[in-house]
Design a protein around this motif. Structure first.
Motif, PDB file in Angstrom:
ATOM      1  N   SER A   1       0.820  -1.227   0.000  1.00 35.99           N
ATOM      2  CA  SER A   1       0.000   0.000   0.000  1.00 35.99           C
ATOM      3  C   SER A   1       0.846   1.267   0.000  1.00 35.99           C
ATOM      4  CB  SER A   1      -0.937   0.005   1.216  1.00 35.99           C
ATOM      5  OG  SER A   1      -0.192  -0.037   2.421  1.00 35.99           O
ATOM      6  N   GLY A   2       2.151   1.145   0.263  1.00 31.31           N
ATOM      7  CA  GLY A   2       3.024   2.310   0.226  1.00 31.31           C
ATOM      8  C   GLY A   2       3.652   2.664   1.561  1.00 31.31           C
ATOM      9  N   LYS A   3       3.535   1.775   2.557  1.00 32.25           N
ATOM     10  CA  LYS A   3       4.085   2.060   3.894  1.00 32.25           C
ATOM     11  C   LYS A   3       5.605   2.240   3.829  1.00 32.25           C
ATOM     12  CE  LYS A   3       2.591  -1.799   5.694  1.00 32.25           C
ATOM     13  NZ  LYS A   3       2.074  -2.396   4.454  1.00 32.25           N
ATOM     14  N   SER A   4       6.282   1.266   3.234  1.00 32.39           N
ATOM     15  CA  SER A   4       7.748   1.331   3.155  1.00 32.39           C
ATOM     16  C   SER A   4       8.196   2.487   2.266  1.00 32.39           C
ATOM     17  CB  SER A   4       8.314   0.014   2.625  1.00 32.39           C
ATOM     18  OG  SER A   4       8.063  -1.028   3.546  1.00 32.39           O
ATOM     19  N   SER A   5       7.428   2.778   1.230  1.00 28.82           N
ATOM     20  CA  SER A   5       7.775   3.896   0.335  1.00 28.82           C
ATOM     21  C   SER A   5       7.751   5.212   1.097  1.00 28.82           C
ATOM     22  CB  SER A   5       6.789   3.968  -0.840  1.00 28.82           C
ATOM     23  OG  SER A   5       6.840   2.777  -1.596  1.00 28.82           O
ATOM     24  N   LEU A   6       6.787   5.361   2.007  1.00 32.09           N
ATOM     25  CA  LEU A   6       6.674   6.598   2.779  1.00 32.09           C
ATOM     26  C   LEU A   6       7.721   6.665   3.898  1.00 32.09           C
ATOM     27  CD1 LEU A   6       5.201   9.213   3.518  1.00 32.09           C
ATOM     28  CD2 LEU A   6       3.580   7.855   4.850  1.00 32.09           C
ATOM     29  N   VAL A   7       7.825   5.576   4.656  1.00 31.87           N
ATOM     30  CA  VAL A   7       8.674   5.599   5.851  1.00 31.87           C
ATOM     31  C   VAL A   7      10.147   5.445   5.499  1.00 31.87           C
ATOM     32  CG1 VAL A   7       9.129   4.502   8.075  1.00 31.87           C
ATOM     33  CG2 VAL A   7       6.791   4.677   7.240  1.00 31.87           C
ATOM     34  N   PHE A   8      10.482   4.427   4.706  1.00 33.74           N
ATOM     35  CA  PHE A   8      11.887   4.125   4.424  1.00 33.74           C
ATOM     36  C   PHE A   8      12.418   4.903   3.222  1.00 33.74           C
ATOM     37  CE2 PHE A   8      10.518   0.546   6.959  1.00 33.74           C
ATOM     38  CZ  PHE A   8      11.585   0.366   7.804  1.00 33.74           C
ATOM     39  N   ALA A   9      11.660   4.846   2.100  1.00 36.51           N
ATOM     40  CA  ALA A   9      12.178   5.437   0.859  1.00 36.51           C
ATOM     41  C   ALA A   9      12.029   6.957   0.820  1.00 36.51           C
ATOM     42  CB  ALA A   9      11.462   4.818  -0.341  1.00 36.51           C
ATOM     43  N   THR A  10      11.230   7.547   1.722  1.00 39.50           N
ATOM     44  CA  THR A  10      11.052   8.997   1.719  1.00 39.50           C
ATOM     45  C   THR A  10      11.643   9.631   2.978  1.00 39.50           C
ATOM     46  OG1 THR A  10       9.020   8.754   0.408  1.00 39.50           O
ATOM     47  CG2 THR A  10       9.376  10.869   1.493  1.00 39.50           C
ATOM     48  N   ILE A  11      11.037   9.378   4.149  1.00 43.68           N
ATOM     49  CA  ILE A  11      11.456  10.063   5.388  1.00 43.68           C
ATOM     50  C   ILE A  11      12.868   9.640   5.807  1.00 43.68           C
ATOM     51  CG2 ILE A  11      10.923  10.397   7.825  1.00 43.68           C
ATOM     52  CD1 ILE A  11       7.941   9.927   7.100  1.00 43.68           C
ATOM     53  N   ALA A  12      13.087   8.327   5.976  1.00 46.09           N
ATOM     54  CA  ALA A  12      14.393   7.848   6.444  1.00 46.09           C
ATOM     55  C   ALA A  12      15.491   8.101   5.406  1.00 46.09           C
ATOM     56  CB  ALA A  12      14.314   6.364   6.775  1.00 46.09           C
ATOM     57  N   ALA A  13      15.159   7.912   4.124  1.00 46.04           N
ATOM     58  CA  ALA A  13      16.165   8.089   3.062  1.00 46.04           C
ATOM     59  C   ALA A  13      16.634   9.536   2.996  1.00 46.04           C
ATOM     60  CB  ALA A  13      15.590   7.658   1.714  1.00 46.04           C
ATOM     61  N   GLU A  14      15.708  10.500   3.117  1.00 46.22           N
ATOM     62  CA  GLU A  14      16.100  11.909   3.050  1.00 46.22           C
ATOM     63  C   GLU A  14      16.923  12.306   4.271  1.00 46.22           C
ATOM     64  OE1 GLU A  14      16.101  15.968   1.532  1.00 46.22           O
ATOM     65  OE2 GLU A  14      16.314  13.905   0.828  1.00 46.22           O
ATOM     66  N   SER A  15      16.558  11.766   5.430  1.00 45.79           N
ATOM     67  CA  SER A  15      17.329  12.049   6.641  1.00 45.79           C
ATOM     68  C   SER A  15      18.776  11.570   6.476  1.00 45.79           C
ATOM     69  CB  SER A  15      16.677  11.360   7.849  1.00 45.79           C
ATOM     70  OG  SER A  15      17.486  11.467   8.985  1.00 45.79           O
ATOM     71  N   GLN A  16      18.942  10.340   5.978  1.00 46.17           N
ATOM     72  CA  GLN A  16      20.296   9.806   5.783  1.00 46.17           C
ATOM     73  C   GLN A  16      21.065  10.599   4.737  1.00 46.17           C
ATOM     74  OE1 GLN A  16      20.269   5.458   5.302  1.00 46.17           O
ATOM     75  NE2 GLN A  16      20.903   5.492   7.434  1.00 46.17           N
ATOM     76  N   ARG A  17      20.378  10.993   3.673  1.00 44.66           N
ATOM     77  CA  ARG A  17      21.046  11.761   2.605  1.00 44.66           C
ATOM     78  C   ARG A  17      21.557  13.103   3.144  1.00 44.66           C
ATOM     79  NH1 ARG A  17      20.302  15.622  -1.264  1.00 44.66           N
ATOM     80  NH2 ARG A  17      18.345  16.293  -0.300  1.00 44.66           N
ATOM     81  N   LEU A  18      20.733  13.779   3.953  1.00 43.04           N
ATOM     82  CA  LEU A  18      21.129  15.076   4.506  1.00 43.04           C
ATOM     83  C   LEU A  18      22.312  14.934   5.462  1.00 43.04           C
ATOM     84  CD1 LEU A  18      17.597  16.629   5.114  1.00 43.04           C
ATOM     85  CD2 LEU A  18      19.239  17.279   3.350  1.00 43.04           C
ATOM     86  N   ILE A  19      22.329  13.842   6.240  1.00 39.63           N
ATOM     87  CA  ILE A  19      23.451  13.610   7.154  1.00 39.63           C
ATOM     88  C   ILE A  19      24.725  13.348   6.361  1.00 39.63           C
ATOM     89  CG2 ILE A  19      24.397  11.995   8.860  1.00 39.63           C
ATOM     90  CD1 ILE A  19      21.462  11.720   9.853  1.00 39.63           C
TER      91      ILE A  19
END
Length: 795
Positions: free
Chosen positions: A53-71
Motif C-alpha cells: 500500500s506504500g508504507k515502506s515507500s513513505l517511511v523508508f524510501a522517503t522520510i528515512a532516506a532523506e534524513s540519511q542523505r542530509l546527514i
C-alpha cells in the motif's frame, strides 16, 4: 552553595520548542500519490495498510532516506566519495527531520566468516578480555581472532638513513587465532569429483559440468588453451600428470591467445568461486550444485570452533574463548557477571551490557558462534537493535520494519516495552506493523491504502488507535477480527515419523507429524521449531520447503522473470511473428541499444547522487522499437509486461494469446494475493511480504506431497490472513500435506493439528510440550501458546 541553572521563564513559548512535527508534503516515491501528512515528534507512530500500500515507500524510501542523505551531505567531499550515493526522494517538502536510525529486515551479511559475535562486537570485547586475563598469556587480541592467520617471515630489508643505505636482517611474527586446517571456517570440504566433470567426454565436448563452464565460454577456453592436455581426449584417458594438472595444478603463469594469465586446476578454482561464499547467498542452481558436489564436515583440528589450538589453550576461570562463544548467551552473561577484575572493569561493564541486551530482547538462546547467515529475518532485526539499547542519544528517529516478525505473542509484549522505552527517552519512533498487539501501543496511527500497488498510495486515516477501530478503513474493519476454532478437524491419512531428533537444541524429540491435514508447529522464538521441521524431516518425503530466505534480484528482475512466466510468453511471441525468442527479452537481443534494456539511463555524478532519466529512445519500455512492432493478441511485449497479474490471467486464458503455462503462473500469483502486481515491476521495489508470497507462488508449482511454510503471514495485513487461510485449505483439500511454522493465532486456530515446542528458548526448549487439536490446546492452556490462543479466541 551552587544551584542548577534554571530555564528563563517567559510567557511566550521558546521558538525552539515549536519544531515538534515532521511535515511531509507531496510524496510520490514508488506508488505514493502526492501524500501529505504531519507526524508528531517524540511519539510512537505506527504505519498500517495492506502489503504494497506504500508504507515502506513513505517511511523508508522517503522520510528515512532523506534524513540519511542530509546527514551524508555534512561530511567532506572526500569522505562522501567512500559512501553510497543517495538520490533525493520524489517529494516536494520534508521539514522537521531528525537523524534516522534504520532497523530493517535485511539479513545480516552473507559472509561465511560472519557470526553473531562479530556483527555485534561482542567477539571483539571477548578477545580483549582473554588477551588481558587469559592464562597462559599468548598475545594480543588478534591471537584470539579466527579471521587472523599466524604469520612468520624473515629476510633482509634496506634501511636508508643519514644519506646511506644499509641492509638489515629482520624477523616478523604475527600470532593469529585462525585454525590453519579450516582457515577459520569451522568446517572442511570434501569435493565429489564425479560432479565436476564427465570422464567419458573431452573438454571440447563439454566435459566440465560445473555451472558457468560452457563449452564455448571463456572458462573452458582457459583450460583448452593452457596446453597441459589434449582438449579432444576423453578425461578417462588422461595420464596421471595430465589429470593432476587438470584438477590440482598450483597457480602457473601461462599465455593464452596472446594474453598473460595465471592457470590453476579446476578444484582450487571451484573452491575459490563457490566455497568461499555463504551457501544462503547463492543462487538456487549454484546452491544445488554445491549441495550435490560438496560435503561439509566439522574441522577435526578445531572441532568447529574456527580457532587454533594455541587460542583455545588460554583460559579465564577454566573457560576458553571457544567455550565462551559456544555458550548460550544467557549463560555467558551469568559467567561474565561472575568475573571481578578491576583492571578490566570498563570492558566487563560494556560486555555485560551487550550480553544483557541479547537476553532482554529475547535472543538469549543464541550463541556468539552462530553464523549470522542462519538468523531469521526477525532475529537479524533484533540483533541490529542491540547496539541501540541503552544508547545515550535522544531526539533521533528510530525506524522499524515489522519488529514483531518471528515473535511469539508472549515475546511481543517485551518488544513493545523496548519500543516504548526508546520513545520515552525523547525519541521519535516510526514502526511499520500489521499485528494488532503492536499497533495497540501507538500514540499515532497512519493507515495507507485503500488497496495495494496502483490501488494504494494514499493516506486513508490518521489518528489514535481508538479512532482507527471506529473508522471505516480496511484496517479498522479487520482490527478486532478473531478466527474461530474449527468445529470439525480433518482426519490424517498417515504420519511422518521423526525419531530421536537432536539438531541444535532439540532433546531426542520423537513426534509423528500427521499427513493430509494442516499442521501448525509453534512455540516461542528459539524453542526449536525450525530445527524440528527443516532439520529433522526424513529425506525422500517429497518435501517442498518455502523458507524466509530473501529473494535476490537486480532491478532487471521482475515477477515475470522470477516465476519463469516470461519464457513461454517469449516463445509464443516468437512463434506468432516468426522470429527468435531472444528478441522479446530486455536482457538479450531485444534490448533498447540506448539504455541496454534498463528503461532508464543512469548518470554517475561522483560524490553527488546519480541521476536516472527515462530513456528517450524507448520511452522507458526497455525494448528496441522494431521489437515493439511484433504483437500477440493485439499487444506488444512491453504492454504485456505492464499488465497487472489479474488482467494477464484473463489475457493468457483465452483467445489468440492463450498460453496455458503463463495462465497457470498468473493463477498462482493471484491465489497468494498478488493480483495487483504488474508482470514487469522490478523485484527491488517489492515489499518483504510481497517477496515472501512471490516465492510461495513459485514453489507451489513444484511436485511434492508435503509443503513446509515458514511464517507465511510475514508482511500480511489482517485482511489478507483470511485469504492465506483459504489458500492453505485449498492446498490440503487438493491432497497435499501442509506444515506451517507460525506464531499468528489466526493460523493456529485454523489448524487441524498443533505441535507446540518449548517450554522456553535455547536449552530451556527443544521439547514437545503439546500435541493435539487447537480446541484441546485452548482447553489445556498449560503452555504459553495455549494461554495466548485461549485469550485470542475468547476475544
Amino acid at each position: 552553595m551552587s544551584t542548577a541553572p534554571q530555564a528563563p521563564r517567559s510567557a511566550a513559548a521558546h521558538a525552539a520548542d515549536s519544531h515538534d512535527l515532521i511535515r511531509v508534503q507531496g510524496a510520490r516515491e514508488n506508488n505514493l500519490k502526492d501524500v501529505s501528512l504531519t507526524l508528531p515528534k517524540r511519539r510512537l507512530t505506527v504505519f498500517t495498510g495492506v502489503s504494497g500500500s506504500g508504507k515502506s515507500s513513505l517511511v523508508f524510501a522517503t522520510i528515512a532516506a532523506e534524513s540519511q542523505r542530509l546527514i551524508n551531505e555534512t561530511y567532506s567531499s572526500f569522505v562522501q566519495g567512500f559512501m553510497p550515493t543517495m538520490a533525493r526522494p520524489d517529494v516536494d517538502v520534508l521539514e522537521g527531520l531528525t537523524t534516522a536510525i534504520i532497523i530493517d529486515q535485511e539479513r545480516i551479511g552473507a559472509n561465511a566468516r560472519s557470526t553473531v559475535g562479530t556483527v555485534t562486537d561482542a567477539n571483539a570485547l571477548l578477545r580483549i578480555l582473554f588477551s588481558r586475563l587469559g592464562q597462559p598469556h599468548i598475545g594480543s587480541p588478534q591471537a584470539f581472532s579466527f579471521n587472523t592467520a599466524s604469520v612468520r617471515a624473515s629476510g633482509a630489508i634496506t634501511v636508508e638513513r643519514g644519506g646511506s643505505a644499509k641492509a638489515v636482517r629482520q624477523t616478523y611474527t604475527r600470532t593469529g587465532g585462525m585454525c590453519p586446517r579450516c582457515e577459520g571456517m569451522g568446517s572442511v570440504t570434501d569435493i565429489d569429483l564425479t560432479q565436476l566433470y564427465d570422464r567419458d567426454k573431452s573438454l571440447a565436448e563439454g566435459a566440465i559440468t560445473v555451472p558457468g563452464y560452457k563449452p564455448d565460454g571463456w572458462s573452458v577456453r582457459f583450460f583448452i588453451g593452457s596446453g597441459f592436455f589434449d582438449p579432444h581426449k576423453p578425461i578417462r584417458d588422461y595420464s596421471e600428470t595430465e589429470l593432476h594438472d587438470f584438477l590440482y595444478r598450483e597457480p602457473t603463469k601461462i599465455k593464452i591467445e596472446n594474453t598473460n594469465m595465471t592457470y590453476e586446476g579446476l578444484v582450487p578454482r571451484v573452491q575459490k568461486s563457490f566455497l568461499s561464499k555463504d551457501r544462503e547467498a547463492m543462487q538456487p542452481h549454484i546452491r544445488a550444485f554445491v549441495d550435490r558436489a560438496v560435503t561439509f564436515t566439522t574441522c577435526p583440528d578445531c572441532g568447529g570452533t574456527r580457532l587454533s589450538e594455541v587460542a583455545r589453550s588460554a583460559k579465564v576461570n577454566g573457560i576458553s574463548i571457544a567455550d565462551a562463544c559456544a555458550m548460550q548467551i544467557s549463560d555467558l552473561a551469568e559467567w561474565v557477571r561472575g568475573l571481578d577484575e578491576p583492571s578490566v572493569a570498563p570492558l566487563l561493564a560494556t560486555l555485560r551490557h551487550t550480553l544483557d541486551s541479547f537476553v532482554e530482547i529475547g535472543l538469549g538462546y543464541l550463541s556468539l558462534d552462530r553464523p549470522s547467515g542462519t538468523l531469521s529475518g526477525g532475529e537479524a532485526q533484533r540483533t541490529k537493535m542491540i547496539r541501540h539499547l541503552g544508547s545515550s542519544l535522544t531526539d533521533v528517529t528510530y525506524v522499524f520494519d515489522e519488529p514483531t516478525i518471528g515473535l511469539h505473542p508472549h515475546d511481543i509484549q517485551r518488544m513493545n516495552t523496548l519500543l516504548l522505552r526508546l520513545r520515552d527517552k525523547g525519541n521519535t519512533v516510526l514502526v511499520v506493523e500489521h499485528k494488532p498487539e503492536a499497533i495497540e501501543i501507538a500514540d499515532h496511527v497512519v493507515d495507507l491504502g485503500p488497496g495495494a500497488g496502483t490501488a494504494g498510495g494514499t493516506v486513508c486515516f490518521e489518528g489514535t488507535v481508538e479512532q482507527l477501530r471506529a473508522s471505516d478503513t480496511l484496517t479498522g474493519r479487520h482490527y478486532d477480527d478473531r478466527a474461530a476454532l474449527k468445529e470439525k478437524v480433518r482426519t490424517p491419512t498417515g504420519a511422518l515419523e521423526i525419531r530421536g531428533a537432536n539438531a541444535n537444541n532439540l532433546r531426542d524429540v520423537d513426534v509423528d507429524i500427521p499427513l493430509g491435514v494442516l499442521v501448525v508447529v509453534t512455540g516461542v522464538a528459539g524453542s526449536g521449531k525450525s530445527s524440528l521441521v527443516h532439520g529433522s524431516l526424513p529425506a525422500g518425503a517429497g518435501v517442498v520447503s518455502i523458507d524466509q530466505g530473501a529473494i535476490r534480484g537486480s532491478r532487471r528482475s521482475n515477477p515475470a522473470t522470477y516465476t519463469g512466466l516470461l519464457e513461454p510468453v517469449r516463445k509464443a511471441f516468437a512463434k506468432a511473428n516468426g522470429v527468435k525468442p531472444a528478441l522479446f527479452s530486455a536482457n538479450s537481443e531485444g534490448a533498447c541499444p540506448n539504455c541496454n534494456g534498463a528503461g532508464v539511463i543512469y548518470t554517475d555524478l561522483g560524490i553527488m547522487a546519480g541521476v536516472a532519466t527515462t530513456c528517450e529512445e524507448c520511452e522507458g519500455k526497455r525494448f528496441e522499437s522494431s521489437v515493439l512492432a511484433y504483437r500477440l493478441g493485439g499487444r506488444d511485449i512491453s504492454e504485456v509486461l505492464a499488465m497487472p497479474v489479474a488482467e494477464a490471467k484473463g489475457f493468457f486464458g483465452s483467445g489468440e494469446a492463450r498460453i496455458p503455462a503463463a495462465h497457470a503462473i498468473c493463477d498462482r500469483l493471484d491465489d497468494v494475493g498478488l493480483g495487483y502486481l504488474t508482470l514487469g515491476q522490478p523485484l527491488t521495489t517489492l515489499s518483504g511480504g510481497e517477496r515472501q508470497r512471490l516465492k510461495l507462488a513459485t514453489h507451489m508449482a513444484e511436485k511434492g506431497g508435503v509443503y513446509v511454510l515458514d511464517e507465511p503471514t510475514t508482511g500480511l495485513h489482517l485482511a489478507d490472513v483470511a485469504q492465506l487461510l483459504g489458500l492453505l485449505d485449498r492446498l490440503v483439500d487438493s491432497g497435499k500435506s501442509v506444515i506451517v511454522i507460525e506464531h499468528h493465532q489466526a493460523v493456529m486456530a485454523h489448524a487441524d493439528w498443533i505441535i507446540d515446542l518449548g517450554p522456553g528458548a535455547g536449552h530451556d526448549g527443544g521439547r514437545v510440550v503439546f500435541e493435539g487439536t487447537p480446541a484441546d490446546l485452548v482447553a489445556d492452556a498449560s503452555t504459553l501458546t495455549g494461554e495466548h490462543l485461549a485469550a485470542y479466541v475468547k476475544g
